[in-house]
Scaffold this active site. Sequence first.
Site, PDB file in Angstrom:
ATOM      1  N   ARG A   1       0.880  -1.220  -0.006  1.00 53.33           N
ATOM      2  CA  ARG A   1       0.117   0.010   0.075  1.00 53.33           C
ATOM      3  C   ARG A   1       0.706   1.349   0.133  1.00 53.33           C
ATOM      4  O   ARG A   1       1.874   1.166   0.568  1.00 53.33           O
ATOM      5  CB  ARG A   1      -0.899  -0.242   1.353  1.00 53.33           C
TER       6      ARG A   1
ATOM      7  N   ASP B   1      -8.959   4.741  14.878  1.00 57.65           N
ATOM      8  CA  ASP B   1      -8.005   4.206  14.241  1.00 57.65           C
ATOM      9  C   ASP B   1      -7.717   4.021  12.621  1.00 57.65           C
ATOM     10  O   ASP B   1      -7.035   3.698  11.982  1.00 57.65           O
ATOM     11  CB  ASP B   1      -7.491   2.935  14.678  1.00 57.65           C
TER      12      ASP B   1
ATOM     13  N   ASP C   1      -7.798   2.167   5.166  1.00 53.36           N
ATOM     14  CA  ASP C   1      -8.232   1.075   6.062  1.00 53.36           C
ATOM     15  C   ASP C   1      -9.578   0.485   5.501  1.00 53.36           C
ATOM     16  O   ASP C   1     -10.537   0.604   6.112  1.00 53.36           O
ATOM     17  CB  ASP C   1      -8.067   1.328   7.456  1.00 53.36           C
TER      18      ASP C   1
HETATM   19  P1  AMP Z   1      -8.836  -3.373  11.304  1.00 53.28           P
HETATM   20  O1  AMP Z   1     -10.258  -3.542  11.766  1.00 53.28           O
HETATM   21  O2  AMP Z   1      -8.427  -3.971   9.979  1.00 53.28           O
HETATM   22  O3  AMP Z   1      -8.939  -1.787  11.283  1.00 53.28           O
HETATM   23  O4  AMP Z   1      -7.987  -3.662  12.545  1.00 53.28           O
HETATM   24  C1  AMP Z   1      -8.234  -3.169  14.000  1.00 53.28           C
HETATM   25  C2  AMP Z   1      -6.838  -3.561  14.536  1.00 53.28           C
HETATM   26  O5  AMP Z   1      -6.727  -5.076  14.593  1.00 53.28           O
HETATM   27  C3  AMP Z   1      -5.656  -3.401  13.857  1.00 53.28           C
HETATM   28  O6  AMP Z   1      -4.760  -2.722  14.994  1.00 53.28           O
HETATM   29  C4  AMP Z   1      -5.130  -3.956  13.083  1.00 53.28           C
HETATM   30  O7  AMP Z   1      -3.607  -4.319  13.124  1.00 53.28           O
HETATM   31  C5  AMP Z   1      -5.509  -5.313  13.983  1.00 53.28           C
HETATM   32  N1  AMP Z   1      -5.811  -6.663  13.302  1.00 53.28           N
HETATM   33  C6  AMP Z   1      -6.673  -6.894  12.487  1.00 53.28           C
HETATM   34  N2  AMP Z   1      -6.510  -8.114  11.863  1.00 53.28           N
HETATM   35  C7  AMP Z   1      -5.495  -8.533  12.326  1.00 53.28           C
HETATM   36  C8  AMP Z   1      -4.918  -9.970  12.132  1.00 53.28           C
HETATM   37  N3  AMP Z   1      -5.075 -10.826  11.457  1.00 53.28           N
HETATM   38  N4  AMP Z   1      -3.607  -9.994  12.831  1.00 53.28           N
HETATM   39  C9  AMP Z   1      -3.299  -9.093  13.719  1.00 53.28           C
HETATM   40  N5  AMP Z   1      -3.706  -7.894  13.836  1.00 53.28           N
HETATM   41  C10 AMP Z   1      -4.939  -7.687  13.313  1.00 53.28           C
HETATM   42 MG    MG Z   2      -7.471  -0.531  10.778  1.00 51.25          MG
END
Ligand code: AMP
Ligand code: MG
Length: 486
Positions: free
Chosen positions: A176, A252, A262
């Site tokens: 990205r 976030d 995101d």
């Molecule tokens: P997101 O909903 O994708 O914005 O993710 C929210 C948080 O969860 C962020 O801190 C991501 O880095 C973490 N996260 C999401 N999916 C994973 C995964 N498969 N492994 C580790 N961290 C994750």
């Molecule tokens: Mg995120």
Amino acid sequence: MVALDALHFDNRFARLGDDFSTAVLPQPIEQPQLLISSPAAMALLDLDPAHVDPQQLTRLSAGHSLWAAAEPRAMVYSGHQFGVYNPRLGDGRGLLLGEVVNSAGEHWDLHLKGAGLTPYSRMGDGRAVLRSSIREFLASEYLHALGIPTSRALCVTGSQTPVWREREERAAMLMRLAPSHIRFGHFEYFYYTGQHAQLRQLGEHLLASHFTPCLAAEQPWAALFAEIVERTAQLIARWQAYGFCHGVMNTDNMSILGITFDFGPYAFLDDFDAGYVCNHSDHQGRYSYRNQVPIAHWNLSALAQALTPQVSVEQLRHSLEQFLPSYQQHYLELMRQRLGLQHADPGDQALIDDLLALLQGSATDYPLFFQQLGADNPAAALRQLRDEQLDLAGFDRWSRDYLLRLDRQGGNPAERQQRMQAVNPRYVLRNYLAQQAISAAEQGDLAPLHELHKVLSQPFAEQPAFTQYAARPPSWGKHLEISCSS
Ligand code: AMP
Ligand code: MG
């Protein structure tokens, strides 16, 4: 043009030090295969797509090799998720590899999503699955083609590495690009942990690197927040005008630069439904299409709170008050353009509100409505669209008002048609189209994905070979359930 291995790095964020991010190496995925890349995104790095060695790009984008000048870091941040503060988030499965400087002097963050475990992985596996990587790739490049600010996608690499979600899937990585990966949640992290010196350092970095005009203001920090409010208002106006639903507007996931960021279970509206919730896991409908406006405002308030050590509450409040009027002004202007209206008329807001009230619950496809209206004879288009309406009397009234409004502004119909075609996409990234391309890619057939990406890279252009992509979605293709699990 530069060679892929000769990219020039200047890793400003990494230099902020260990309070801001942690050094982590990418964990490679097995038997990587480059699935798709974006020539337009490559150009941002001065790469010539015809001369990029696919083998080399595959290794770099699958964690098997690294530029010598890259400094992979997992960023720390926190944020409000579905309205609840989560004190510690961070890059759980992505790494900032470094910042590439192009020949124009622009810095582009290179971020590898799905790069393995980091100190912020919490319960996750650090991986991204193929379907979500493809979805983010398609959305980033499509939003950009529509003129909506967004992070970009260089390429997606698939693999044979198994990952478990609801079923066994394959891991992938997405490379990205964005001018910065700083989120609202970065400031919240330093504010709520009482690290005010680091909060200052972060703001100074942003001012020096991404908001330099604010440095000339009497109070650069207040100007910084005012600028973030304005950019966010412009962004949300574009989302609403084009029916883009983000799906997970946690703080976030909000870019400090006001770009789309995101991607999760996003969707573009097919039918017009103001209450549409694209995220299957969002049971309360917090991030419904219509809520995106108040939620953006709420998120800006959360950011404002985190900036209280640097900016007076009065100034923060003043900037926050600009959000709604600014949003409304930008939204109105975009909708005027979509309807082919020139020169502001006091009745325009009511004309747009009435239209959306009529479309709600009708059988009209939201993007196709503008397409049809932009056809040479608007009166004939409206007669056709009438068949799809619930409130026929209301629609007739609206049609009369609209045609009178066009008459009042006068002008050449062919020219209006041209203006409308330049802002109303013929091709829309429908969820079902993405789903078809993903299913084929999961079976090893990349042709539908490549074709979809190609068609969507010119959403306004007539592409006679691809008219099937411009069709009304089949009923099974509407409201596909997409969850957060990616
Ligand atoms: P997101 O909903 O994708 O914005 O993710 C929210 C948080 O969860 C962020 O801190 C991501 O880095 C973490 N996260 C999401 N999916 C994973 C995964 N498969 N492994 C580790 N961290 C994750
Ligand atoms: Mg995120």
